[in-house]
Write a protein that holds these residues in place. Structure first.
Motif, PDB file in Angstrom:
ATOM      1  N   ASN A  16       0.834  -1.216   0.000  1.00  0.00           N
ATOM      2  CA  ASN A  16       0.000   0.000   0.000  1.00  0.00           C
ATOM      3  C   ASN A  16       0.865   1.261   0.000  1.00  0.00           C
ATOM      4  OD1 ASN A  16      -2.462  -1.493   0.079  1.00  0.00           O
ATOM      5  ND2 ASN A  16      -2.037  -1.897   2.221  1.00  0.00           N
ATOM      6  N   TRP A  17       1.823   1.278  -0.901  1.00  0.00           N
ATOM      7  CA  TRP A  17       2.796   2.361  -0.975  1.00  0.00           C
ATOM      8  C   TRP A  17       2.212   3.553  -1.731  1.00  0.00           C
ATOM      9  CZ3 TRP A  17       6.202   5.044  -4.235  1.00  0.00           C
ATOM     10  CH2 TRP A  17       7.300   5.617  -3.580  1.00  0.00           C
ATOM     11  N   THR A  18       2.402   4.748  -1.194  1.00  0.00           N
ATOM     12  CA  THR A  18       1.871   5.959  -1.816  1.00  0.00           C
ATOM     13  C   THR A  18       2.909   6.545  -2.765  1.00  0.00           C
ATOM     14  OG1 THR A  18       0.502   6.417   0.107  1.00  0.00           O
ATOM     15  CG2 THR A  18       0.918   8.251  -1.390  1.00  0.00           C
ATOM     16  N   LEU A  19       2.532   6.634  -4.024  1.00  0.00           N
ATOM     17  CA  LEU A  19       3.385   7.238  -5.050  1.00  0.00           C
ATOM     18  C   LEU A  19       3.025   8.713  -5.160  1.00  0.00           C
ATOM     19  CD1 LEU A  19       5.391   7.170  -7.418  1.00  0.00           C
ATOM     20  CD2 LEU A  19       3.499   6.390  -8.868  1.00  0.00           C
ATOM     21  N   ARG A  20       4.050   9.542  -5.086  1.00  0.00           N
ATOM     22  CA  ARG A  20       3.872  10.991  -5.217  1.00  0.00           C
ATOM     23  C   ARG A  20       4.812  11.512  -6.288  1.00  0.00           C
ATOM     24  NH1 ARG A  20       0.719  12.972  -1.296  1.00  0.00           N
ATOM     25  NH2 ARG A  20       0.379  11.680   0.542  1.00  0.00           N
ATOM     26  N   THR A  21       4.455  12.654  -6.856  1.00  0.00           N
ATOM     27  CA  THR A  21       5.327  13.305  -7.830  1.00  0.00           C
ATOM     28  C   THR A  21       6.529  13.888  -7.097  1.00  0.00           C
ATOM     29  OG1 THR A  21       4.294  15.473  -7.607  1.00  0.00           O
ATOM     30  CG2 THR A  21       3.332  13.973  -9.248  1.00  0.00           C
ATOM     31  N   GLY A  22       7.469  14.394  -7.855  1.00  0.00           N
ATOM     32  CA  GLY A  22       8.634  15.043  -7.258  1.00  0.00           C
ATOM     33  C   GLY A  22       8.277  16.237  -6.398  1.00  0.00           C
ATOM     34  N   THR A  23       7.111  16.843  -6.670  1.00  0.00           N
ATOM     35  CA  THR A  23       6.670  17.991  -5.871  1.00  0.00           C
ATOM     36  C   THR A  23       5.759  17.582  -4.724  1.00  0.00           C
ATOM     37  OG1 THR A  23       4.785  18.398  -7.331  1.00  0.00           O
ATOM     38  CG2 THR A  23       6.866  19.542  -7.848  1.00  0.00           C
ATOM     39  N   GLY A  24       5.521  16.274  -4.584  1.00  0.00           N
ATOM     40  CA  GLY A  24       4.721  15.784  -3.466  1.00  0.00           C
ATOM     41  C   GLY A  24       3.249  15.558  -3.750  1.00  0.00           C
ATOM     42  N   ALA A  25       2.805  15.787  -4.990  1.00  0.00           N
ATOM     43  CA  ALA A  25       1.395  15.568  -5.328  1.00  0.00           C
ATOM     44  C   ALA A  25       1.082  14.069  -5.374  1.00  0.00           C
ATOM     45  CB  ALA A  25       1.059  16.210  -6.670  1.00  0.00           C
ATOM     46  N   PHE A  26      -0.065  13.694  -4.849  1.00  0.00           N
ATOM     47  CA  PHE A  26      -0.505  12.302  -4.836  1.00  0.00           C
ATOM     48  C   PHE A  26      -0.726  11.799  -6.265  1.00  0.00           C
ATOM     49  CE2 PHE A  26      -3.890   9.132  -4.911  1.00  0.00           C
ATOM     50  CZ  PHE A  26      -3.404   8.192  -4.010  1.00  0.00           C
ATOM     51  N   VAL A  27      -0.194  10.605  -6.554  1.00  0.00           N
ATOM     52  CA  VAL A  27      -0.419   9.957  -7.848  1.00  0.00           C
ATOM     53  C   VAL A  27      -1.287   8.722  -7.657  1.00  0.00           C
ATOM     54  CG1 VAL A  27       0.665   8.800  -9.829  1.00  0.00           C
ATOM     55  CG2 VAL A  27       1.768  10.797  -8.785  1.00  0.00           C
ATOM     56  N   ALA A  28      -0.865   7.822  -6.759  1.00  0.00           N
ATOM     57  CA  ALA A  28      -1.585   6.563  -6.578  1.00  0.00           C
ATOM     58  C   ALA A  28      -1.140   5.880  -5.297  1.00  0.00           C
ATOM     59  CB  ALA A  28      -1.315   5.633  -7.756  1.00  0.00           C
TER      60      ALA A  28
END
Length: 100
Positions: A16-28
């Motif tokens: 259940n790992w949270t993927l975020r963009t380099g700027t910290g925005a939630f992806v999945a």
């Protein structure tokens, strides 16, 4: 799936790992992930066949890919032959990630 992968000799994934963009925005939120390798596995159950859910999923797959990740999608029938349907594609993705 986690036990199948680990018993096959693959490294333990993050769950259940949270993927975020380099700027910290939630992806999945990924079912299983190997962050150092940018490889993830997602189990798509029957609810993903709903047309609205499928559209959301397709956008999500694109967003995951845009972050440089390889996504291995698993469906119920892949569990019938786990070595071929799960272990082999995940191992291939991890091996390719190590080459990059």
């Amino acid at each position: 799936m986690r036990l199948i992968l680990v018993q096959a000799g693959l490294p333990e994934p993050e769950l259940n790992w949270t993927l975020r963009t380099g700027t910290g925005a939630f992806v999945a939120r990924l079912d299983m992930a190997w962050p150092p390798h940018r490889v993830a596995i997602e189990y798509d159950g029957r609810q993903h066949a709903d047309p609205d859910q499928f559209r959301r999923d397709a956008d999500r797959w694109r967003a995951i890919s845009a972050e440089g990740w390889t996504l291995v999608r698993v469906l119920a029938h892949h569990l019938e032959t786990p070595h071929h349907g799960i272990v082999t594609p995940v191992r291939r993705a991890l091996d390719q990630a190590r080459i990059r």
